[in-house]
Design a protein around this motif. Structure first.
Motif, PDB file in Angstrom:
ATOM      1  N   LEU A 175       0.848  -1.196   0.000  1.00 21.25           N
ATOM      2  CA  LEU A 175       0.000   0.000   0.000  1.00 21.25           C
ATOM      3  C   LEU A 175       0.884   1.247   0.000  1.00 21.25           C
ATOM      4  O   LEU A 175       1.985   1.219   0.541  1.00 21.25           O
ATOM      5  N   ASP A 176       0.404   2.331  -0.586  1.00 22.51           N
ATOM      6  CA  ASP A 176       1.065   3.623  -0.434  1.00 22.51           C
ATOM      7  C   ASP A 176       0.810   4.127   0.994  1.00 22.51           C
ATOM      8  O   ASP A 176      -0.045   3.591   1.709  1.00 22.51           O
ATOM      9  N   SER A 177       1.505   5.193   1.363  1.00 17.52           N
ATOM     10  CA  SER A 177       1.431   5.674   2.745  1.00 17.52           C
ATOM     11  C   SER A 177       0.458   6.837   2.918  1.00 17.52           C
ATOM     12  O   SER A 177       0.514   7.561   3.891  1.00 17.52           O
ATOM     13  N   HIS A 178      -0.451   7.016   1.948  1.00 19.43           N
ATOM     14  CA  HIS A 178      -1.486   8.060   2.049  1.00 19.43           C
ATOM     15  C   HIS A 178      -2.771   7.473   1.471  1.00 19.43           C
ATOM     16  O   HIS A 178      -3.244   7.916   0.422  1.00 19.43           O
ATOM     17  N   VAL A 179      -3.253   6.446   2.157  1.00 18.25           N
ATOM     18  CA  VAL A 179      -4.434   5.720   1.677  1.00 18.25           C
ATOM     19  C   VAL A 179      -5.461   5.600   2.797  1.00 18.25           C
ATOM     20  O   VAL A 179      -5.162   5.865   3.964  1.00 18.25           O
TER      21      VAL A 179
ATOM     22  N   GLY B 281      -8.975   4.144  -0.833  1.00 21.30           N
ATOM     23  CA  GLY B 281      -8.789   5.521  -1.293  1.00 21.30           C
ATOM     24  C   GLY B 281      -7.306   5.885  -1.292  1.00 21.30           C
ATOM     25  O   GLY B 281      -6.525   5.358  -0.503  1.00 21.30           O
ATOM     26  N   HIS B 282      -6.936   6.780  -2.173  1.00 24.41           N
ATOM     27  CA  HIS B 282      -5.528   7.185  -2.313  1.00 24.41           C
ATOM     28  C   HIS B 282      -5.495   8.678  -2.616  1.00 24.41           C
ATOM     29  O   HIS B 282      -6.291   9.163  -3.422  1.00 24.41           O
ATOM     30  N   ILE B 283      -4.603   9.395  -1.987  1.00 25.64           N
ATOM     31  CA  ILE B 283      -4.456  10.819  -2.312  1.00 25.64           C
ATOM     32  C   ILE B 283      -3.610  10.935  -3.573  1.00 25.64           C
ATOM     33  O   ILE B 283      -2.415  10.619  -3.557  1.00 25.64           O
ATOM     34  N   PHE B 284      -4.251  11.343  -4.660  1.00 30.26           N
ATOM     35  CA  PHE B 284      -3.507  11.563  -5.911  1.00 30.26           C
ATOM     36  C   PHE B 284      -2.940  12.978  -5.876  1.00 30.26           C
ATOM     37  O   PHE B 284      -3.663  13.931  -5.598  1.00 30.26           O
ATOM     38  N   ARG B 285      -1.658  13.058  -6.145  1.00 29.31           N
ATOM     39  CA  ARG B 285      -0.991  14.359  -6.058  1.00 29.31           C
ATOM     40  C   ARG B 285      -0.397  14.699  -7.414  1.00 29.31           C
ATOM     41  O   ARG B 285      -0.078  13.815  -8.204  1.00 29.31           O
ATOM     42  N   ASN B 286      -0.243  15.968  -7.648  1.00 34.46           N
ATOM     43  CA  ASN B 286       0.271  16.374  -8.956  1.00 34.46           C
ATOM     44  C   ASN B 286       1.783  16.257  -9.069  1.00 34.46           C
ATOM     45  O   ASN B 286       2.325  16.305 -10.152  1.00 34.46           O
TER      46      ASN B 286
END
Ligand code: UD2
Ligand code: MN
Length: 567
Positions: A214-218, A349-354
């Motif tokens: 997992l990513d660390s902002h989920v 859920g995942h925070i998508f960042r630019n």
């Protein structure tokens, strides 16, 4: 991928009926009857309904900002602070800190998911979460979401891999915070490994049967884990991905996404999502809960049998820092006998960042390019020309991809199939013509054709049945007949055929869209090789080929191939 992600998102505002169902009923007790009569057969022995473990069902503070995944507005007077903190994570860090680390989110699963049955003997898993300089509240929310919404007996451990973060709070403070959770282990790496090798460091010490990355902002949603493990239990060669939902980088709302999306790529290996066309959905009577087979995975969130992962040789450890590892693993899995699946009943859920909020040890673009080129060299066979043709600057700069012997050996050892097989069977809708154009190369003014006589260049009357008049216009911009390539030879506009070789010194030609950048030369064949651009021309008096100064109006300089497969 970011813009793409946002366009997939479907706001959940106002859909409180879901919330009601989630809040009011006991775990697993959602109203039945939605899916018609249940099948009761011997297979249902040793199975149970997916557990609705969710410790956040009755949140401590239902009024807290962001509760239930609702959007949050930055309070008046806090705009400046919010703005200045954005760069700490390239998302709204101020709001992330404001909302509870154990907030509730809405159950976004399609109808029917909570009724699905899974085996009682699911394998255990080690959750591996790598991070570098992650925002405190986002990291904690990720870990809490795992602990709050997973059946405890399935979680062997949660390994947090600190990839040599520079932030002080990610050291003792984090150790101390997590010490209250016996299952959470922290691995502080002594140097920056990059995401790919950091995952491997976690995998090496993992004790679970299945690895779940997992990513660390989920934020893992209710019931997310069992459906993933169920797939791996069914076959250890299945790599199971949750549906990745969107946590808004601006207002931190939790948004669901459209159904029926596959992970795909376009040249030169850009990841994206593509919706399965409505008519295909209808024709196959697909349900929202059906497993979706994916040509490639997004990369961050997936469950894989640990032994299987190691049998596949894990990731190519020559991949650096970030990027392209999702392509590598996807090709490897499919071509060497496995499958990549999206499991619609599993949602995270995942925070998508630019932009990445951390620094790259080397240049970001170059790192990703080099990773992708390694993947192309090892897995794409003859199709690697499409990769290079769409990223032509890589050919020009003679990229050093490093040593590939081990990866190529591994592919042999695993007896993996060809990339052609992958295209035909896994991703048939990808446009992947092996050359840009082929067939006779016809001159517009004279209706004559270029030809090969023995091994010399000739110009003859066109004859569609004459194999000696067939040429390919390749992605590497060569005009090719078998082993021979059209090339300027000597001075004074002379032309000839040379044994082809790829690379930055090969005799390349611009035609159609490539030549169009030089005004009006679309139908021309322009040599890139000389000091002055020069055009392939028929000398009208001698009926021979030569190079001459380009003249947009001269029909003796206009050509077309029999077939075009790409612009
Ligand atoms: C996507 C994937 C990500 C990864 C990446 C391509 C999803 C949701 N995310 O980009 O997992 O496959 O594509 O490589 O599918 N990290 C480290 N060390 C580093 C760099 C990153 O530990 O040197 C961590 C980072 O803190 C994060 C994770 O790796 O938790 C993924 O990085 P990202 O979130 O910047 O990648 P993302 O989501 O843009
Ligand atoms: Mn991410």
């Amino acid at each position: 991928m970011d813009a793409n992600a946002v366009s997939r998102a479907v706001a959940l505002g106002g859909r409180s009926w879901r919330l009601g169902a989630m809040q009011g009923t006991a775990p697993g007790a959602r109203a039945t009857g939605r899916d018609g009569p249940k099948r009761v057969d011997s297979h249902s022995l040793g199975m149970h309904k997916v557990l609705s473990v969710d410790a956040t069902l009755a949140p401590r503070d239902p009024q807290a900002p962001g509760q239930f995944g609702h959007p949050v507005a930055v309070p008046d007077g806090k705009q400046e602070e919010a703005k200045s903190r954005w760069k700490e994570g390239n998302f709204n860090v101020y709001l992330s800190d404001l909302i509870p680390i154990d907030r509730a989110i809405m159950d976004t699963r399609p109808a029917g998911c909570s009724e699905q049955r899974v085996h009682d003997d699911l394998p255990t898993t080690t959750i591996i979460m790598c991070f570098v300089d992650e925002v405190w509240s986002a990291l904690l929310r990720s870990v809490h979401s795992v602990l709050s919404r997973s059946p405890p007996h399935l979680i062997e451990e949660v390994i947090l891999v600190d990839d040599f973060s520079t932030k002080e709070y990610l050291k003792e403070k984090l150790d101390k915070y997590m010490s209250r959770f016996p299952k959470v282990k922290i691995l502080h790496l002594k140097e920056r490994h990059g995401l790919i090798r950091a995952r491997l460091a976690g995998a090496e010490v993992a004790k679970g049967t299945v690895l779940t990355f997992l990513d660390s902002h989920v934020e893992c949603n209710v019931g997310w884990l069992e459906p993933l493990l169920e797939r791996v239990r069914l076959s250890r060669a299945k790599v199971a991905c949750p549906v990745i939902e969107v946590i808004s980088d601006k207002d931190m709302s939790y948004m669901t996404v459209d159904s029926f999306q596959r992970g795909v790529f376009t040249w030169p290996m850009n990841f994206g999502w593509r919706q399965i066309p409505q008519e295909v959905v209808e024709k196959n009577q697909m349900k929202e809960t059906d497993i979706i087979r994916c040509p490639v995975m997004a990369g961050g969130l997936f469950a894989i049998d640990k032994k299987y992962f190691f049998e596949l040789g894990t990731y190519d450890p020559g991949l650096d820092v970030w990027g392209g590892e999702n392509m590598e693993l996807s090709f490897k899995v499919w071509m060497c006998g496995g499958e990549i699946e999206i499991v619609p009943c599993s949602r995270v859920g995942h925070i998508f960042r630019n932009d990445n909020p951390y620094s790259f040890p080397k240049d970001r673009v170059r790192t990703v390019e080099r990773n992708l080129a390694r993947v192309a060299e090892v897995w794409l066979d003859e199709y690697k020309e499409l990769f290079y043709g769409h990223a032509y600057h890589l050919v020009l700069k003679q990229l050093d991809v490093g040593d590939l012997t081990q990866q190529i050996q591994l592919r042999k050892k695993l007896q993996c199939r060809s990339f052609r097989w992958y295209l035909e069977n896994v991703y048939p809708d990808l446009e992947a013509p092996l050359v840009k154009a082929s067939g006779l190369l016809v001159n517009a003014a004279s209706a004559g054709c270029m030809a090969v006589e023995n091994t010399t260049l000739a110009f003859e009357e066109c004859d569609v049945n004459n194999k000696h008049q067939e040429f390919n216009y390749t992605w590497l911009r060569l005009i090719q007949h078998g082993e021979l390539c059209l090339a300027p030879s000597g001075g004074a506009g002379a032309l000839g055929l040379r044994r082809c070789r790829a690379g930055s010194h090969s005799p390349t030609w611009l035609h159609r869209s490539l030549a169009a950048s030089r005004t009006e030369l679309t139908d021309h064949i322009v040599s890139e090789h000389l000091q002055q651009p020069a055009c392939l021309e028929v000398d009208p008096s001698h009926k021979a080929l030569r190079l001459n100064a380009c003249d947009s109006a001269n029909p003796y300089q206009k050509w077309h191939f029999g077939n075009y497969y790409a612009d």
